[in-house]
Design a protein around this motif. Sequence first.
Motif, mmCIF file in Angstrom:
data_model
loop_
_atom_site.group_PDB
_atom_site.id
_atom_site.type_symbol
_atom_site.label_atom_id
_atom_site.label_comp_id
_atom_site.label_asym_id
_atom_site.label_seq_id
_atom_site.Cartn_x
_atom_site.Cartn_y
_atom_site.Cartn_z
ATOM 1 N N HIS A 1 21.895 52.491 -31.208
ATOM 2 C CA HIS A 1 21.941 51.370 -32.082
ATOM 3 C C HIS A 1 20.453 51.045 -31.996
ATOM 4 C CE1 HIS A 1 21.812 47.212 -33.786
ATOM 5 N NE2 HIS A 1 23.194 47.646 -33.984
ATOM 6 N N LEU A 2 19.973 50.753 -33.176
ATOM 7 C CA LEU A 2 18.613 50.382 -33.389
ATOM 8 C C LEU A 2 17.880 49.549 -32.256
ATOM 9 C CD1 LEU A 2 18.009 50.553 -37.128
ATOM 10 C CD2 LEU A 2 17.102 52.134 -35.613
ATOM 11 N N ASP A 3 18.587 48.353 -31.940
ATOM 12 C CA ASP A 3 18.198 47.389 -30.820
ATOM 13 C C ASP A 3 17.931 48.286 -29.510
ATOM 14 O OD1 ASP A 3 18.306 45.666 -33.046
ATOM 15 O OD2 ASP A 3 20.115 44.384 -32.148
ATOM 16 N N VAL A 4 18.836 49.153 -29.253
ATOM 17 C CA VAL A 4 18.812 49.954 -28.053
ATOM 18 C C VAL A 4 17.370 50.784 -28.126
ATOM 19 C CG1 VAL A 4 19.590 51.680 -26.595
ATOM 20 C CG2 VAL A 4 21.137 50.018 -27.773
ATOM 21 N N GLU B 1 17.262 44.498 -18.180
ATOM 22 C CA GLU B 1 18.554 43.418 -18.463
ATOM 23 C C GLU B 1 18.862 43.613 -19.939
ATOM 24 O OE1 GLU B 1 18.137 39.369 -16.877
ATOM 25 O OE2 GLU B 1 17.168 40.006 -15.045
ATOM 26 N N VAL B 2 17.882 43.459 -20.534
ATOM 27 C CA VAL B 2 18.366 43.501 -22.218
ATOM 28 C C VAL B 2 18.899 44.821 -22.511
ATOM 29 C CG1 VAL B 2 17.079 43.531 -24.545
ATOM 30 C CG2 VAL B 2 16.359 41.828 -22.670
ATOM 31 N N LEU B 3 18.477 45.885 -21.997
ATOM 32 C CA LEU B 3 18.914 47.466 -22.208
ATOM 33 C C LEU B 3 20.518 47.365 -21.946
ATOM 34 C CD1 LEU B 3 18.345 50.119 -23.601
ATOM 35 C CD2 LEU B 3 17.842 50.778 -21.372
ATOM 36 N N ASP B 4 20.809 46.865 -20.514
ATOM 37 C CA ASP B 4 22.063 46.896 -19.967
ATOM 38 C C ASP B 4 22.944 46.186 -20.960
ATOM 39 O OD1 ASP B 4 23.890 47.546 -17.849
ATOM 40 O OD2 ASP B 4 23.893 45.418 -17.894
ATOM 41 N N THR B 5 22.589 45.102 -21.512
ATOM 42 C CA THR B 5 23.414 44.255 -22.243
ATOM 43 C C THR B 5 23.643 44.829 -23.738
ATOM 44 O OG1 THR B 5 22.666 42.078 -21.407
ATOM 45 C CG2 THR B 5 23.553 41.908 -23.653
ATOM 46 N N GLN B 6 22.577 45.302 -24.432
ATOM 47 C CA GLN B 6 22.825 46.095 -25.621
ATOM 48 C C GLN B 6 23.654 47.146 -25.587
ATOM 49 O OE1 GLN B 6 18.467 46.628 -26.477
ATOM 50 N NE2 GLN B 6 18.368 44.795 -27.657
ATOM 51 N N GLN B 7 23.475 47.941 -24.614
ATOM 52 C CA GLN B 7 24.330 49.048 -24.732
ATOM 53 C C GLN B 7 25.729 48.904 -24.283
ATOM 54 O OE1 GLN B 7 22.315 51.527 -21.297
ATOM 55 N NE2 GLN B 7 21.195 52.807 -23.019
ATOM 56 N N GLN B 8 25.854 47.776 -23.627
ATOM 57 C CA GLN B 8 27.431 47.414 -23.296
ATOM 58 C C GLN B 8 27.899 46.806 -24.669
ATOM 59 O OE1 GLN B 8 28.235 44.848 -20.008
ATOM 60 N NE2 GLN B 8 26.759 45.620 -18.805
ATOM 61 N N LEU C 1 10.590 56.883 -24.414
ATOM 62 C CA LEU C 1 10.124 56.921 -25.930
ATOM 63 C C LEU C 1 10.926 58.103 -26.686
ATOM 64 C CD1 LEU C 1 6.419 56.209 -25.446
ATOM 65 C CD2 LEU C 1 7.942 54.607 -26.241
ATOM 66 N N GLU C 2 11.121 59.049 -25.870
ATOM 67 C CA GLU C 2 11.678 60.247 -26.455
ATOM 68 C C GLU C 2 13.042 59.888 -27.197
ATOM 69 O OE1 GLU C 2 11.458 65.186 -26.119
ATOM 70 O OE2 GLU C 2 12.085 63.920 -24.220
ATOM 71 N N ALA C 3 13.825 58.948 -25.984
ATOM 72 C CA ALA C 3 15.336 58.770 -26.164
ATOM 73 C C ALA C 3 15.433 57.853 -27.244
ATOM 74 C CB ALA C 3 15.702 58.144 -25.313
ATOM 75 N N SER C 4 14.142 56.845 -27.502
ATOM 76 C CA SER C 4 14.167 56.010 -28.560
ATOM 77 C C SER C 4 13.996 56.602 -30.101
ATOM 78 C CB SER C 4 13.187 55.060 -28.234
ATOM 79 O OG SER C 4 12.879 54.353 -29.539
ATOM 80 N N LEU C 5 13.043 57.768 -29.946
ATOM 81 C CA LEU C 5 12.945 58.420 -31.185
ATOM 82 C C LEU C 5 14.292 59.357 -31.601
ATOM 83 C CD1 LEU C 5 11.006 59.457 -33.085
ATOM 84 C CD2 LEU C 5 10.514 61.628 -31.759
ATOM 85 N N GLY C 6 14.979 59.544 -30.746
ATOM 86 C CA GLY C 6 16.116 60.472 -30.864
ATOM 87 C C GLY C 6 17.187 59.506 -31.899
ATOM 88 N N ILE C 7 17.303 58.252 -31.210
ATOM 89 C CA ILE C 7 18.248 57.282 -31.931
ATOM 90 C C ILE C 7 17.873 57.086 -33.476
ATOM 91 C CG2 ILE C 7 18.844 54.970 -31.780
ATOM 92 C CD1 ILE C 7 18.772 55.081 -28.788
ATOM 93 N N ILE C 8 16.484 56.951 -33.518
ATOM 94 C CA ILE C 8 15.705 56.413 -34.831
ATOM 95 C C ILE C 8 15.993 57.435 -35.804
ATOM 96 C CG2 ILE C 8 13.849 55.629 -36.014
ATOM 97 C CD1 ILE C 8 12.908 54.549 -33.364
#
Length: 383
Positions: free
Chosen positions: A244-247, A231-238, A270-277
Amino acid sequence: RNSARMTTSSAREPMRGVKVSPDLAAPTEKRKALKRGFVICNLQLGAPELVLAVLASCVAFGTFQKQKADALGVQCAHRHERGDFEGALALCSSALAIFVSLNEFSRIPWRWQPGFFWRDVAQTSDNIGVVHMNLGKNLAALSYHQTALTLREQNLGPDHMDVAATRDNLGLVYRQMNELDQAMELHNRALEIRLQAVGPKDLATAASKTAIANIHYQREQHAEALALYTEVLDTQQQLLGKDHLDVAATLQNIGTVLKHSDLNGSWENLEASLGIIVGIYGHKHRSVADALNNMGGVRYAQENWDGALETYQQALDIALSVLGAEHPDVAATLTNLGGVYDKLGRASESQEKFAQAAEIWRLSGIEWKDEMRQYLPLNFEGG
């Protein structure tokens, strides 16, 4: 006529042996002006002007002090972001001392009022609580957060968004103390306030949901945690977009939960998160090292020892360059590497990494954490 002349002469010539002030000899208008105030550089300052001058000086001094305290607060935030918690604490403490003094001074005419700077006192107290929590000083953190909560509830009421923020901070400390029931109560109340104030599709609401999901995860209620993180991810991406770092942080949380049920899905998140960071900070950043440590944990759970070794080594190289050789995060990564070397049957290298980690923990005044002891060889004597 003689009497008249003597009177005139006496009025014109002062008595011998007595000094007469020049002011007494001043013209009548000047003497009247002196009775009404002061003359400075030929400027007439009466009582109203003097009062205004004093007030202006107080305002100028207060403005300067507030700007100084605000600058200290910004520096505190930067130090905290870099992981220099001791430096952040010193800066925030200096800012708080200034705000408290300003606030007490502003209350002098009306002692029953909270003062003009109570908001700054509350916010800085809350910030210091966060720093203490990251230093592991939970009792001090609770004290500062409670001060902030009291000020905000007294002046804003129990249903204000700032009150919800402080309740969430208190909940984080109680969670760190493993008092999960108390933490859950605080986070649920914060969530109620935010749902009522801004609704479900808001970043503040998402923050409370994340805190509650963290407690579910700590209780090993993985399904409940995963549902809230999603739920949090959906809100943050919208609201923030997908880069974004929060995502990235929420993707890390989802990846951590999935380690218990879906290792491939965990790696992907985790890999998707690393790409953003990396896209935001580049490769030489503490957050990159943290993400690589988490990814190494997935490889370890997959029993992919070579992959785990490579990933942990990358995390160590970054941590050493960014944090220095004596940082606790470096010790944690060394411990992870020691565990992998042990699985690979490379006992001497495993022992070396554990010994290096133990020395860092010793210098930091931190004892080995229970979850790290599982990686230690039975004959390990350090730490």
